[in-house]
Design a protein around this motif. Structure first.
Motif, PDB file in Angstrom:
ATOM      1  N   SER A 117       0.826  -1.204   0.000  1.00  0.00           N
ATOM      2  CA  SER A 117       0.000   0.000   0.000  1.00  0.00           C
ATOM      3  C   SER A 117       0.862   1.257   0.000  1.00  0.00           C
ATOM      4  N   ILE A 118       1.931   1.206   0.810  1.00  0.00           N
ATOM      5  CA  ILE A 118       2.837   2.360   0.868  1.00  0.00           C
ATOM      6  C   ILE A 118       3.516   2.582  -0.477  1.00  0.00           C
ATOM      7  N   LYS A 119       3.957   1.474  -1.090  1.00  0.00           N
ATOM      8  CA  LYS A 119       4.617   1.591  -2.390  1.00  0.00           C
ATOM      9  C   LYS A 119       3.663   2.119  -3.449  1.00  0.00           C
ATOM     10  N   ASN A 120       2.426   1.620  -3.410  1.00  0.00           N
ATOM     11  CA  ASN A 120       1.434   2.094  -4.379  1.00  0.00           C
ATOM     12  C   ASN A 120       1.144   3.577  -4.185  1.00  0.00           C
ATOM     13  N   ALA A 121       1.052   3.980  -2.910  1.00  0.00           N
ATOM     14  CA  ALA A 121       0.802   5.397  -2.629  1.00  0.00           C
ATOM     15  C   ALA A 121       1.976   6.254  -3.085  1.00  0.00           C
ATOM     16  N   ALA A 122       3.181   5.716  -2.905  1.00  0.00           N
ATOM     17  CA  ALA A 122       4.364   6.470  -3.318  1.00  0.00           C
ATOM     18  C   ALA A 122       4.441   6.605  -4.831  1.00  0.00           C
ATOM     19  N   ASN A 123       3.831   5.650  -5.539  1.00  0.00           N
ATOM     20  CA  ASN A 123       3.858   5.685  -7.002  1.00  0.00           C
ATOM     21  C   ASN A 123       2.755   6.554  -7.606  1.00  0.00           C
ATOM     22  N   LYS A 140      10.017   6.688   4.271  1.00  0.00           N
ATOM     23  CA  LYS A 140      11.108   5.837   3.776  1.00  0.00           C
ATOM     24  C   LYS A 140      10.800   5.328   2.366  1.00  0.00           C
ATOM     25  N   ALA A 141       9.533   5.012   2.099  1.00  0.00           N
ATOM     26  CA  ALA A 141       9.151   4.548   0.765  1.00  0.00           C
ATOM     27  C   ALA A 141       9.377   5.651  -0.273  1.00  0.00           C
ATOM     28  N   LEU A 142       9.049   6.889   0.095  1.00  0.00           N
ATOM     29  CA  LEU A 142       9.284   8.013  -0.815  1.00  0.00           C
ATOM     30  C   LEU A 142      10.783   8.255  -1.005  1.00  0.00           C
ATOM     31  N   PHE A 143      11.539   8.069   0.068  1.00  0.00           N
ATOM     32  CA  PHE A 143      12.994   8.212  -0.018  1.00  0.00           C
ATOM     33  C   PHE A 143      13.572   7.189  -0.996  1.00  0.00           C
ATOM     34  N   ASP A 187       5.787  20.089 -10.284  1.00  0.00           N
ATOM     35  CA  ASP A 187       5.005  18.870 -10.485  1.00  0.00           C
ATOM     36  C   ASP A 187       5.663  17.633  -9.851  1.00  0.00           C
ATOM     37  N   GLN A 188       6.738  17.848  -9.108  1.00  0.00           N
ATOM     38  CA  GLN A 188       7.432  16.739  -8.462  1.00  0.00           C
ATOM     39  C   GLN A 188       6.925  16.541  -7.022  1.00  0.00           C
ATOM     40  N   VAL A 189       7.315  15.398  -6.447  1.00  0.00           N
ATOM     41  CA  VAL A 189       6.937  15.076  -5.064  1.00  0.00           C
ATOM     42  C   VAL A 189       8.026  15.586  -4.124  1.00  0.00           C
ATOM     43  N   TYR A 190       7.591  16.251  -3.021  1.00  0.00           N
ATOM     44  CA  TYR A 190       8.533  16.774  -2.037  1.00  0.00           C
ATOM     45  C   TYR A 190       8.088  16.357  -0.627  1.00  0.00           C
ATOM     46  N   VAL A 191       9.084  16.195   0.231  1.00  0.00           N
ATOM     47  CA  VAL A 191       8.820  15.859   1.636  1.00  0.00           C
ATOM     48  C   VAL A 191       9.544  16.874   2.498  1.00  0.00           C
ATOM     49  N   THR A 192       8.790  17.627   3.303  1.00  0.00           N
ATOM     50  CA  THR A 192       9.406  18.595   4.211  1.00  0.00           C
ATOM     51  C   THR A 192       9.549  17.967   5.597  1.00  0.00           C
ATOM     52  N   TYR A 193      10.594  18.348   6.288  1.00  0.00           N
ATOM     53  CA  TYR A 193      10.786  17.841   7.656  1.00  0.00           C
ATOM     54  C   TYR A 193      11.658  18.813   8.430  1.00  0.00           C
ATOM     55  N   CYS A 194      11.608  18.689   9.742  1.00  0.00           N
ATOM     56  CA  CYS A 194      12.531  19.403  10.624  1.00  0.00           C
ATOM     57  C   CYS A 194      12.878  18.422  11.738  1.00  0.00           C
ATOM     58  N   SER A 195      12.907  18.861  12.979  1.00  0.00           N
ATOM     59  CA  SER A 195      13.094  17.921  14.082  1.00  0.00           C
ATOM     60  C   SER A 195      11.714  17.540  14.616  1.00  0.00           C
TER      61      SER A 195
END
Length: 234
Positions: A117-123, A140-143, A187-195
Motif C-alpha cells: 500500500s505504501i509503495k502504491n501510494a508512493a507511485n 522511507k518509501a518516498l525516499f 510537479d514533483q513530489v517533495y517531503v518537508t521535515y525538521c526535528s
C-alpha cells in the motif's frame, strides 16, 4: 428254717461266683472276647494342623494374587493415563505450533499489504490539494523512490546531521532563501521535515502549496525519528 435259708443263699452265691469265673476264663480264651476296658482312642491332631496350614497358605496365595492383579491394574491405568497425556500434549503442541504459524503468516500478510500500500501510494501521481502528513514508513518509501526531501531547520542543525540527500531551506529565513524554490519543478513530489519538536516543516509545506506545488508531504517524525531508525543520513 433260718438255717435252710442261709445254706440256700450260700449255694446261690457259690453258683454265681463259679459262673462268673467260668465266664471270665471263657472270655479270655476266646479271640472274639468282649472288651471290658475300651482302648483309649488317640486323636491325631497332626492331620488337622496340616490342613489348617494348607488353608492358610492358600489364603496367602490368593491375597498375593489379588495384590499382583491390583498392582498390574494400577500400572496399566498409569501407563494408559501417561499415554493419553502424551497424546494430549502432542496435540496441544501441534495446535500451538499451527496457531503460531497462522498468526505469523497473518502478520506477514498484513505487513506485506502495508508495504504494498505504501509503495502504491508512493507511485501515485495524483495532485495533492494540500500538504499531507505522513509517518516514517511512508517517508522511507518516498525516499527509496528518490523523491526530494527538504530540511526546514537552520543551517547549524542541518550541518550537524540530516537525511541523506536532503536540501536545506531554513524556513526561519525564508525571505533569504525563497529563491531556491524557483529551481524546484512544481510537479514533483517533495517531503518537508525538521526535528520532532518543531513545526517549521508544516509552515514550509503550506508555503510551497501557495507557490503552486501540488505534491508536498510533511514528515512529522523528522530528523530525530529518521536517525533513531538508522536510515541513510549525512
Amino acid at each position: 428254717m433260718k438255717l435252710l435259708n442261709k445254706q440256700a443263699l450260700l449255694q446261690v452265691a457259690g453258683i454265681l461266683v463259679i459262673t462268673l469265673l467260668a465266664g471270665i476264663f471263657f472270655n479270655i480264651s476266646n479271640p472274639n472276647r468282649i472288651q471290658f476296658i475300651a482302648n483309649e482312642k488317640v486323636v491325631d491332631f497332626s492331620s488337622s494342623d496340616s490342613l489348617l496350614n494348607a488353608l492358610r497358605i492358600q489364603d496367602s496365595l490368593l491375597k498375593a494374587a489379588d495384590s499382583l492383579k491390583n498392582t498390574s491394574n494400577l500400572r496399566e491405568d498409569s501407563l494408559k493415563a501417561a499415554h493419553e497425556k502424551h497424546i494430549q500434549d502432542s496435540l496441544l503442541a501441534a495446535n500451538k505450533t499451527d496457531s503460531l504459524k497462522r498468526v505469523a503468516d497473518s502478520l506477514k500478510t498484513i505487513q506485506q499489504k502495508k508495504e504494498d500500500s505504501i509503495k502504491n501510494a508512493a507511485n501515485q501521481t495524483v495532485e495533492i490539494v494540500k500538504p499531507v502528513d505522513i509517518k516514517i514508513d511512508f517517508a522511507k518509501a518516498l525516499f527509496d523512490k528518490k523523491y526530494r526531501f527538504l530540511d526546514a531547520r537552520d543551517i547549524a542543525d542541518y550541518n550537524a546531521g540530516h537525511i541523506q540527500g536532503a536540501m536545506n531551506i531554513p524556513f526561519h529565513e525564508i525571505e533569504k532563501y525563497k529563491e531556491k524554490f524557483n529551481d524546484l519543478p512544481k510537479d514533483q513530489v517533495y517531503v518537508t521535515y525538521c526535528s520532532a519538536a518543531c513545526d517549521v516543516s508544516i509552515d514550509m509545506a503550506y508555503y510551497m502549496a501557495k507557490l503552486g506545488f501540488k505534491k508536498v508531504y510533511i514528515f512529522h517524525g523528522g530528523w530525530d525519528e529518521w536517525k533513531a531508525a538508522g536510515y541513510p543520513a549525512n
